[in-house]
Design a protein around this motif. Structure first.
Motif, PDB file in Angstrom:
ATOM      1  N   ARG A 286       0.830  -1.206   0.000  1.00 43.30           N
ATOM      2  CA  ARG A 286       0.000   0.000   0.000  1.00 43.30           C
ATOM      3  C   ARG A 286       0.866   1.258   0.000  1.00 43.30           C
ATOM      4  O   ARG A 286       0.600   2.218  -0.726  1.00 43.30           O
ATOM      5  CB  ARG A 286      -0.933  -0.005   1.209  1.00 43.30           C
ATOM      6  N   GLU A 287       1.915   1.200   0.835  1.00 46.76           N
ATOM      7  CA  GLU A 287       2.805   2.349   0.900  1.00 46.76           C
ATOM      8  C   GLU A 287       3.515   2.563  -0.432  1.00 46.76           C
ATOM      9  O   GLU A 287       3.659   3.695  -0.906  1.00 46.76           O
ATOM     10  CB  GLU A 287       3.825   2.144   2.017  1.00 46.76           C
ATOM     11  N   LYS A 288       3.957   1.422  -1.036  1.00 49.54           N
ATOM     12  CA  LYS A 288       4.627   1.529  -2.326  1.00 49.54           C
ATOM     13  C   LYS A 288       3.681   2.043  -3.396  1.00 49.54           C
ATOM     14  O   LYS A 288       4.055   2.866  -4.237  1.00 49.54           O
ATOM     15  CB  LYS A 288       5.194   0.169  -2.736  1.00 49.54           C
ATOM     16  N   ALA A 289       2.427   1.505  -3.373  1.00 48.74           N
ATOM     17  CA  ALA A 289       1.444   1.962  -4.354  1.00 48.74           C
ATOM     18  C   ALA A 289       1.168   3.454  -4.176  1.00 48.74           C
ATOM     19  O   ALA A 289       1.058   4.203  -5.163  1.00 48.74           O
ATOM     20  CB  ALA A 289       0.153   1.162  -4.216  1.00 48.74           C
ATOM     21  N   GLN A 290       1.059   3.883  -2.898  1.00 50.55           N
ATOM     22  CA  GLN A 290       0.834   5.296  -2.639  1.00 50.55           C
ATOM     23  C   GLN A 290       2.024   6.124  -3.096  1.00 50.55           C
ATOM     24  O   GLN A 290       1.861   7.179  -3.730  1.00 50.55           O
ATOM     25  CB  GLN A 290       0.587   5.510  -1.139  1.00 50.55           C
ATOM     26  N   ASN A 291       3.242   5.606  -2.772  1.00 50.71           N
ATOM     27  CA  ASN A 291       4.442   6.321  -3.203  1.00 50.71           C
ATOM     28  C   ASN A 291       4.539   6.380  -4.720  1.00 50.71           C
ATOM     29  O   ASN A 291       4.921   7.401  -5.298  1.00 50.71           O
ATOM     30  CB  ASN A 291       5.694   5.661  -2.627  1.00 50.71           C
ATOM     31  N   PHE A 293       2.053   6.170  -6.788  1.00 48.78           N
ATOM     32  CA  PHE A 293       1.025   7.091  -7.266  1.00 48.78           C
ATOM     33  C   PHE A 293       1.516   8.531  -7.145  1.00 48.78           C
ATOM     34  O   PHE A 293       1.365   9.348  -8.061  1.00 48.78           O
ATOM     35  CB  PHE A 293      -0.261   6.900  -6.464  1.00 48.78           C
ATOM     36  N   GLU A 294       2.127   8.822  -5.987  1.00 45.49           N
ATOM     37  CA  GLU A 294       2.645  10.174  -5.779  1.00 45.49           C
ATOM     38  C   GLU A 294       3.780  10.476  -6.750  1.00 45.49           C
ATOM     39  O   GLU A 294       3.897  11.605  -7.255  1.00 45.49           O
ATOM     40  CB  GLU A 294       3.111  10.329  -4.336  1.00 45.49           C
TER      41      GLU A 294
END
Length: 660
Positions: A286-291, A293-294
């Motif tokens: 999730r953190e990687k996906a968020q990162n 995405f950012e």
């Protein structure tokens, strides 16, 4: 044809254990019977010996003296009585033959009395072995043992005319003197019956023991192995279906610790570890996906600030720039914008580091430079002011190298300033590096004095500005691309284009050369290149009506001659001009041309609405619909060698190049 994925027959552990037990029983029974048959026969013979000893004791009691034996020799009536007694004993004890005899010094047997339970055998025996006769029967080992005083081995298995027997011999002694010998024959069938009976008893007892031990083993296996494994299986299924299920849901109650409890404990620990690991992975994902995405958002924002590629052209010049970041977002940047009608500004910079931090610092540097140049500051003044601002607000001690210039499109003059950046390449017949003041990088030291310098370009010359991602690229042998290879690459591209420089082909050629040199190695630094090429030419202003194209046509015929190739080029240009007249809503159109080696360039510039004929999508049409639009752009694309579009200062600028 049999199915390859046919379901296999399932054998439970219980069935397998039962099969192993039964197979073990059968094999053990066979081995026992084979190995113990001889022993059991001897054992049965020893049991018969006990019966024979009883009979012999009774006979010795009746005939235990020398006188009694002598009386049998001389008294026929006594022999008949004894014969009857012997027959009775045979019928009573199961002895097949019972006889009394002596052995003389010549090892000859002399029968005194012999009897058999069977009448025919009794008759035959008395006829063949009559009283007092010395018969030819052999002396057996058991008889020799008795004669030698050894009464332990007093039986032997023999074969004679009366069948297969087990013979027992007992001595009759008086004062340790051998008077006579008692012989008894047991039928081997009797012995065999005893053996069979013993085997049956052994088998029954073994089977009973097997059933009891198997039942106990199964009970123990079910309690200590099968049920725990089933519980563990249920736990595994529950865990596979729902990781949030409680680990202790299928916990087995037991007072003892064994291998199964060890497995259960290991599984519980593994399940908890896996659950925690999966949760950590999910959090990381999730953190990687968020990162990511950012980063994607940051990349799109950066592409809006620093496009992956950008070209701008006009009367007298063409500029092309591109950026290839080593990461999702990079620290390199370039900027191309019009200062006024006759001047274009180009800025190329390289930020220390990579990633988001470098990208943020890059935005600050780029924005500040553009803002100050537009406000009227010279290039050197701009870089000095930006350096002062960065030194005041630079907590991470980041820095930037920058090369900035202002290019006069009418005269070919370049005013530039360098802040620690790589020296650009002057693009001319023999390319060389600009002998520029190195300057100081921006953001580290206050009070530096970056100065303005000048370059004068002649017709067809230009400038290649790049970042260190080009010259410091390495190959598998850890060699750097270097400045010499860059200059040689520019010279090679100059020759391949018939002794002419074109901004787009030059930049793309340099990038391809660097990638080929790296030979597939991962790019470790951002690559940014910008090329400026000056063409000393004048433009002609024409009216935006189709009749004015006759001036363009006559100009091209005058410079190229009236040939088939010229007419095709004129047709392509006419289609573009007609598109400007019909759709652009422009009230001002400029036309210019240049012949460089074997390339002829035409530039149309108008102040109409934005339209990019290079990338415009042309719908597929049937033959009868071709005259409804779109054919002109397709003709222009197919006829020209290259078409370059840019939008600068609210004007559409289209450059068309043709091979001569």
């Amino acid at each position: 044809m049999k199915e390859k994925n046919k379901k296999k027959i399932r054998f439970s552990i219980t069935k397998r254990i039962a099969s192993i037990f039964i197979l073990s029983l059968v094999v053990s029974a066979m081995i026992t019977m084979i190995n113990s048959r001889g022993f059991m026969i001897k054992d049965a013979a020893k049991q018969c010996r006990e019966s024979a000893s009883v009979v012999a004791t009774a006979v010795k009691t009746a005939l235990g003296s020398k006188e009694a034996v002598y009386k049998l020799m001389v008294d026929e009536k006594q022999r008949e009585e004894t014969h009857k007694d012997f027959k009775y004993i045979c019928s009573l004890t199961g002895v097949m033959n019972l006889y009394l005899y002596t052995i003389d010094e010549n090892e000859k047997k002399h029968d005194l009395v012999c009897a058999s339970e069977d009448e025919e055998a009794d008759r035959k025996m008395n006829e063949e072995y009559g009283f007092g006769s010395a018969n030819s029967r052999p002396i057996y080992d058991c008889e020799i043992n008795v004669l030698n005083g050894n009464e332990e081995d007093n039986y032997e298995f023999i074969e004679n005319e009366f069948g297969s027997d087990c013979m027992y011999v007992f001595p009759i002694k008086e004062k340790n003197n051998l008077i006579a010998m008692i012989g008894m024959d047991y039928d081997l069938d009797t012995i065999a019956d005893k053996v069979k009976r013993n085997i049956r008893i052994l088998f029954v007892l073994g089977s009973l023991l097997f059933i009891i031990s198997y039942a106990i083993a199964i009970a123990i296996m079910r309690r200590l192995v099968i049920r725990p494994i089933f519980k563990l299986s249920q736990k595994m299924k529950s865990f596979g279906e729902d990781r949030t299920v409680l680990i202790d849901k299928h916990k087995r109650e037991t007072k003892f610790d064994d291998e199964i409890t060890d497995i259960e404990g290991s599984f519980d620990k593994m399940a908890k570890d896996i659950s925690q690991y999966v949760e950590d992975i999910e959090d990381l994902a999730r953190e990687k996906a968020q990162n990511q995405f950012e980063l994607d958002v940051a990349r799109r924002i950066q592409n809006g600030i620093v496009p992956m590629e950008y070209n701008q052209s006009g009367a007298g010049y063409e500029i092309y720039g591109c950026e290839h970041p080593a990461k999702d977002v990079g620290g390199d940047f370039y900027d191309i914008f019009n200062y006024d009608d006759n001047n274009v500004v180009i800025v190329v910079g390289d930020i220390s580091g990579k990633g988001v931090s470098a990208a943020l610092f890059m935005v600050m540097v780029k924005t500040s430079i553009k803002e100050k140049i537009r406000s009227g500051s010279t290039i050197a003044e701009t870089l000095n002011m930006v350096n002062h601002e960065l030194c005041m607000r630079n907590p991470e001690a980041m820095f930037a190298t920058v090369f900035a210039l202002m290019f006069n499109t009418q005269t070919g003059e370049i005013k530039y300033a360098n802040a620690g950046h790589n020296s650009p390449v002057i693009l001319k017949k023999n390319p060389e590096f600009v002998n520029a003041n190195a300057g100081i990088v921006l953001g580290l030291f206050e009070g530096v004095d970056i100065i303005d310098e000048k370059i004068q370009l002649d017709d067809g010359e230009g400038l290649l500005i790049y970042t260190d991602g080009v010259t410091e690229a390495v190959n598998g042998a850890r060699e750097q691309y270097g400045s010499d290879r860059l200059r040689e690459c520019a010279l090679k591209l100059y020759g391949e284009n018939d002794d002419a420089y074109f901004a787009r082909s030059l930049v793309n050629g340099v990038v391809d050369s660097v990638n080929e040199f790296s030979d597939g190695l991962e790019q470790f630094d951002d690559i940014t290149c910008t090329a400026l090429v000056y063409h000393k030419e004048e433009y002609v202003e024409i009216n935006p009506d189709i009749a004015s194209f006759d001036n363009v046509k006559q100009t091209m015929i005058h410079s190229l001659g009236n040939s088939e190739k010229t007419r095709k080029m004129i047709l392509a240009c006419e289609e573009i001009f007609a598109n400007i007249v019909d759709y652009s809503q422009a009230d001002n159109v400029h036309f210019s041309y240049e012949r460089s080696g074997k390339v002829y360039s035409v530039v149309f510039s108008d102040n109409g609405i934005p339209f990019d004929p290079v990338n415009a999508e042309i719908p597929q049409k049937d033959f009868e619909d071709l005259d409804t639009g779109g054919m002109g752009i397709m003709i222009a694309r197919n006829t020209s060698k290259e078409m370059i579009y840019s939008r600068a200062e609210d004007r559409n600028v289209l450059t068309m190049r043709f091979d001569l």
